[in-house]
Design an enzyme around this catalytic site. Structure first.
Site, PDB file in Angstrom:
ATOM      1  N   LYS A  73      78.604  28.448  30.583  1.00  8.97           N
ATOM      2  CA  LYS A  73      80.021  28.075  30.696  1.00  8.97           C
ATOM      3  C   LYS A  73      80.296  27.431  32.054  1.00  8.97           C
ATOM      4  O   LYS A  73      81.015  26.434  32.145  1.00  8.97           O
ATOM      5  CB  LYS A  73      80.927  29.290  30.505  1.00  8.97           C
ATOM      6  CG  LYS A  73      80.996  29.760  29.094  1.00  8.97           C
ATOM      7  CD  LYS A  73      81.699  28.720  28.239  1.00  8.97           C
ATOM      8  CE  LYS A  73      81.533  29.031  26.789  1.00  8.97           C
ATOM      9  NZ  LYS A  73      81.574  27.867  25.940  1.00  8.97           N
ATOM     10  N   GLN A  91      84.005  38.115  28.807  1.00 11.65           N
ATOM     11  CA  GLN A  91      82.698  38.053  28.164  1.00 11.65           C
ATOM     12  C   GLN A  91      82.390  39.372  27.483  1.00 11.65           C
ATOM     13  O   GLN A  91      82.546  40.435  28.078  1.00 11.65           O
ATOM     14  CB  GLN A  91      81.633  37.726  29.214  1.00 11.65           C
ATOM     15  CG  GLN A  91      80.226  37.670  28.675  1.00 11.65           C
ATOM     16  CD  GLN A  91      80.057  36.612  27.609  1.00 11.65           C
ATOM     17  OE1 GLN A  91      80.555  35.509  27.734  1.00 11.65           O
ATOM     18  NE2 GLN A  91      79.338  36.950  26.561  1.00 11.65           N
ATOM     19  N   ASP A 125      89.642  32.442  24.199  1.00 10.43           N
ATOM     20  CA  ASP A 125      88.867  32.894  23.034  1.00 10.43           C
ATOM     21  C   ASP A 125      89.704  32.932  21.764  1.00 10.43           C
ATOM     22  O   ASP A 125      89.164  32.967  20.669  1.00 10.43           O
ATOM     23  CB  ASP A 125      88.285  34.290  23.281  1.00 10.43           C
ATOM     24  CG  ASP A 125      86.965  34.262  24.020  1.00 10.43           C
ATOM     25  OD1 ASP A 125      86.184  33.321  23.811  1.00 10.43           O
ATOM     26  OD2 ASP A 125      86.710  35.199  24.806  1.00 10.43           O
TER      27      ASP A 125
END
Length: 169
Positions: A55, A99, A122
């Site tokens: 990322k 995460q 997300d």
């Protein structure tokens, strides 16, 4: 039954998407906006480390600022929520990614719910899930969105189709 298989090249599609994002990011910069993603990693999961590193690399390629918060697996749920609150309050942070996995015993849904729906990249916040179900503008979970981008890049109509997706995530 005649079935035709086609292998789709996700790497080439992703590179095209990144090129478009570079242009969009430059347009934001010209307006005085520096896009910034904050990633929170709790613990030492090796797969998570790779994901976060990728990322960061993608953000660098596009020109998006990247802020990484590494927290020990021993952190309390309350402390994690305080970190999320701190990032929610920062006006220079435009997106937050928690995460997963997080350590056992921690409530990941509570943490996802604490991330501002406006910064939830997300798409896991209940408001974004609801907007997605209603077809409203929101953050879409990245794997699903990536697959849709891939199908669109190959101009593959999806209505009434069945698909098998093979991958690591």
């Amino acid at each position: 039954m005649d079935i035709m298989a086609q292998i789709l090249d996700g790497k080439t599609c992703a590179q095209k998407v990144r090129e478009k994002l570079k242009i969009q990011n430059e347009q934001l910069r010209q307006k005085g906006i520096q896009a910034k993603l904050a990633v929170i990693q709790v613990g030492e999961d090796s797969a998570s480390k790779i994901y976060v590193r990728n990322k960061n690399k993608a953000c660098q390629e596009i020109g998006i600022a990247f802020e990484e918060t590494l927290l020990p697996a021993s952190i309390s749920m309350e402390e994690l929520l305080e970190v999320i609150d701190h990032l929610n309050a920062k006006p220079d942070i435009h997106g937050i990614l928690l995460q997963s996995p997080i350590p056992k015993g921690m409530d990941i849904q509570q943490a996802f719910n604490r991330i501002s729906s406006q910064k939830d990249v997300d798409g896991f916040h209940p408001i974004n899930v609801g907007k997605l179900a209603l077809g409203q503008n929101c953050f879409i979970p990245c794997t699903a969105y990536g697959i849709m981008q891939l199908l669109e890049s190959y101009q593959i109509p999806i209505e009434g189709k069945h698909a098998v997706i093979i991958g690591r995530s």
